[in-house]
Design an enzyme around this catalytic site. Structure first.
Site, PDB file in Angstrom:
ATOM      1  N   TYR A 141       1.424  70.858  11.930  1.00 31.79           N
ATOM      2  CA  TYR A 141       1.166  69.512  12.446  1.00 31.79           C
ATOM      3  C   TYR A 141      -0.314  69.163  12.311  1.00 31.79           C
ATOM      4  O   TYR A 141      -0.674  68.128  11.722  1.00 31.79           O
ATOM      5  CB  TYR A 141       1.596  69.406  13.905  1.00 31.79           C
ATOM      6  CG  TYR A 141       1.017  68.202  14.605  1.00 31.79           C
ATOM      7  CD1 TYR A 141       1.310  66.910  14.169  1.00 31.79           C
ATOM      8  CD2 TYR A 141       0.154  68.343  15.686  1.00 31.79           C
ATOM      9  CE1 TYR A 141       0.760  65.797  14.790  1.00 31.79           C
ATOM     10  CE2 TYR A 141      -0.397  67.237  16.319  1.00 31.79           C
ATOM     11  CZ  TYR A 141      -0.088  65.969  15.870  1.00 31.79           C
ATOM     12  OH  TYR A 141      -0.644  64.880  16.484  1.00 31.79           O
ATOM     13  N   ASP A 279      -2.770  78.701  22.287  1.00 34.41           N
ATOM     14  CA  ASP A 279      -3.295  77.741  23.265  1.00 34.41           C
ATOM     15  C   ASP A 279      -4.736  78.085  23.627  1.00 34.41           C
ATOM     16  O   ASP A 279      -4.980  79.136  24.243  1.00 34.41           O
ATOM     17  CB  ASP A 279      -2.443  77.762  24.536  1.00 34.41           C
ATOM     18  CG  ASP A 279      -1.347  76.711  24.524  1.00 34.41           C
ATOM     19  OD1 ASP A 279      -1.287  75.950  23.551  1.00 34.41           O
ATOM     20  OD2 ASP A 279      -0.571  76.658  25.494  1.00 34.41           O
TER      21      ASP A 279
END
Length: 322
Positions: A141, A279
């Site tokens: 993405y 993350d």
């Protein structure tokens, strides 16, 4: 001004279209409604239901609308899905974007405002993140958005399109009429509010041992109405270039949950989980460049962002209902 908004039936696009219409612009939305909603399109705007890959039709739509600027939101935007199906992201975000650029050149559209993402930075080496931070995306993405940024820059040099690239941090909140209704919801604030609505039993906190004040990840949340405002400024003004869009103020996952508890009056049970791979502990924007060029001053009150989202979700318990 005559403006085309791709993805204008989506979350951020719908609020931007509303503001553009409020400001007197002639707006046409292009959306295939794969993720967007008819009910999210301001009735004052036109709607063409089509894919960006339809280059010939797209060119004719841009030409017949006498388009002076394109605001390009349309994209697939689920990080996890991009890791499972990267081809979808390159096909839609890159090839669809290329078709749009070809259509703009053929229709002689002079300006594009592009909705990019902080995911192009990957795991940043320094925080707050400014526009010169190295871009090392860690998922397809983010890489698809970075690839389109490069394509737009070359089309600007070769074909004279004026580019404005906005790298978003965490969009949040709602306007009075339009809010967040994703078919697959990955954003923290709506998922926490779903617990208060009874749609979920708990909210999971992914990682409680980060080197942050309360152990949870910290993110920069920016009100969707502030995002809409700077997009309007970008089409109305002369500025161009790359700009981060955040507030410069980070909030932790626990702080978001507490804000949602205060706004909703609901206890919101929590399950503590493991960190998700990739993350970063902290993602906060340096947005001084956007503030200087577009006189942009986003609000930083997390509780107000949550309150606006909660009002919308209470008024639309089933989202847009489609």
């Amino acid at each position: 001004m005559r403006i085309v908004v791709t993805g204008g039936a989506g979350y951020i696009g719908s609020v931007c279209v509303e503001l553009l219409c409020d400001s007197g612009h002639d707006v046409l939305v292009i959306d295939n409604l794969g993720e967007g909603h008819r009910g999210a399109v301001d009735p004052r705007a036109g709607l063409e239901v089509m894919d960006l890959a339809e280059t010939a039709r797209l060119t004719e739509v841009l030409r017949s609308h006498e388009t002076k600027a394109v605001i390009h939101y349309a994209a697939d935007a689920l990080v996890g899905e991009s890791m499972e199906n990267p081809a979808k992201y390159y096909r839609n975000n890159v090839l669809g974007g290329l078709s749009l650029l070809e259509g703009m050149v053929a229709a002689e559209v002079p300006k594009m405002v592009f909705s990019s993402t902080c995911a192009t930075y990957g795991v940043p080496g320094t925080v707050p993140i400014d526009e010169d931070c190295p871009q090392n995306p860690v998922n397809p993405y983010g890489h698809s958005k970075l690839t389109f940024e490069g394509m737009l820059s070359w089309f600007a040099k070769i074909h004279g399109i004026t580019p404005v690239i906005f790298r978003y941090f965490n969009a949040s909140g709602a306007s009075a009429r339009f809010g967040e209704d994703h078919r697959i919801e990955t954003h923290l604030i709506p998922n926490v509010l779903f617990v208060a609505q009874g749609k979920r039993d708990t909210i999971e906190v992914f990682g409680t041992d980060y080197e942050t004040p309360d152990g949870s990840a910290v993110r920069d949340y920016v009100h969707v109405c502030d995002l809409a405002a700077v997009h309007r400024q970008a089409v109305e003004q002369e500025g161009s270039g790359v700009f981060n869009l955040g507030t410069g103020r980070g909030y932790s996952v626990w702080e978001v949950i507490e804000a949602c508890r205060r706004v909703t009056g609901h206890g919101i049970p929590v399950v503590e989980g493991e960190r998700r791979v990739g993350d970063p502990p902290v993602l906060v924007a340096a947005s001084e460049k956007a503030a200087a060029v577009f006189d942009w001053a986003p609000a930083t009150d997390l509780e107000e962002m949550v309150r606006s989202a909660w009002k919308w979700h209470e008024a639309h318990p089933d989202g847009y209902g489609d």
